[in-house]
Scaffold this active site. Structure first.
Site, mmCIF file in Angstrom:
data_model
loop_
_atom_site.group_PDB
_atom_site.id
_atom_site.type_symbol
_atom_site.label_atom_id
_atom_site.label_comp_id
_atom_site.label_asym_id
_atom_site.label_seq_id
_atom_site.Cartn_x
_atom_site.Cartn_y
_atom_site.Cartn_z
ATOM 1 C CE LYS A 1 -2.155 1.376 3.621
ATOM 2 N NZ LYS A 1 -3.135 1.808 4.914
ATOM 3 C CG ASP B 1 -7.168 3.851 2.475
ATOM 4 O OD1 ASP B 1 -8.395 3.344 1.714
ATOM 5 O OD2 ASP B 1 -7.250 5.092 3.027
#
Length: 214
Positions: free
Chosen positions: A120, A138
């Site tokens: 991420k 997220d």
């Protein structure tokens, strides 16, 4: 959800916010990288408060490395998990100095090799600092993608791959910023504010609320 509906969703999001970006404050790829590492399980607001004090003092790999773990902790102790993050940031700075001439690498493999940098974080840096059409999923993006049915998936990797496949190419570069902001301020976890949502009529969430803006 069909292709036309997705195209209309992102057209509206773009028309409302043509130049979206992260809410983390930064002035270089390195500052962004450190801010994203610090932002894990923390708010952007909290990270910005810390980096506003840190970056005027140290905003290069050499300068932060010179602070040492204990010195860095003094600046980031208000952020969750600051002990582990301080260790990771110092190790990352050392690797940037030793392996990358103090520059943030512009490729996933090298980024993910840095301590404290997962997929991420790498996606945020690749997208925001270097303009890659990466999708940093997220909790907000995961929720919005599943709730609206834009790109439903059982885990973040599945949602990421579906978004890369389903989001029209013209919107890919900015899509993750729009979805984060939608999830953070409108399509909130407990009570989505459907009444004030730009895409309410296109969203396929069954339990829409009447809640609008404050």
């Amino acid at each position: 959800m069909n292709k036309q509906k997705r195209h209309e969703i992102f057209t509206r999001l773009r028309d409302d916010n043509p130049n979206p970006t992260t809410e983390l404050e930064y002035n270089s790829p390195f500052e962004l990288l450190i801010a994203v590492i610090l932002s894990a399980q923390a708010t952007d607001v909290g990270v910005n408060k810390a980096t506003r004090k840190l970056y005027p003092v140290a905003n290069t790999p050499e300068a932060i490395y010179a602070l040492g773990v204990d010195g860095l902790k003094e600046y980031i102790k208000t952020i969750g998990l600051f002990n582990a993050k301080a260790e990771n940031v110092i190790k990352t700075c050392r690797m940037l100095i030793d392996l990358h001439s103090s520059e943030v690498p512009d490729n996933r493999e090298a980024l993910e090799a840095l301590p404290g940098v997962g997929r991420k974080t790498a996606n945020v840096v690749l997208n925001t600092a270097f303009g890659h059409p990466a999708m940093a999923v997220d909790t907000h993006i995961f929720r919005v993608s599943n709730r609206t049915k834009i790109a439903p998936g059982k885990n973040v990797n599945e949602v990421e791959q579906k978004l890369l496949r389903f989001v029209p190419k013209e919107f890919l570069l900015d899509a993750h910023h729009w979805l984060i902001l939608l999830g953070r301020y409108v399509c909130t976890a407990r009570k989505p504010r459907c009444g004030s949502c730009l895409i309410e009529d296109l969203c396929e969430y069954k339990d829409k609320t009447e809640i609008g803006g404050d």
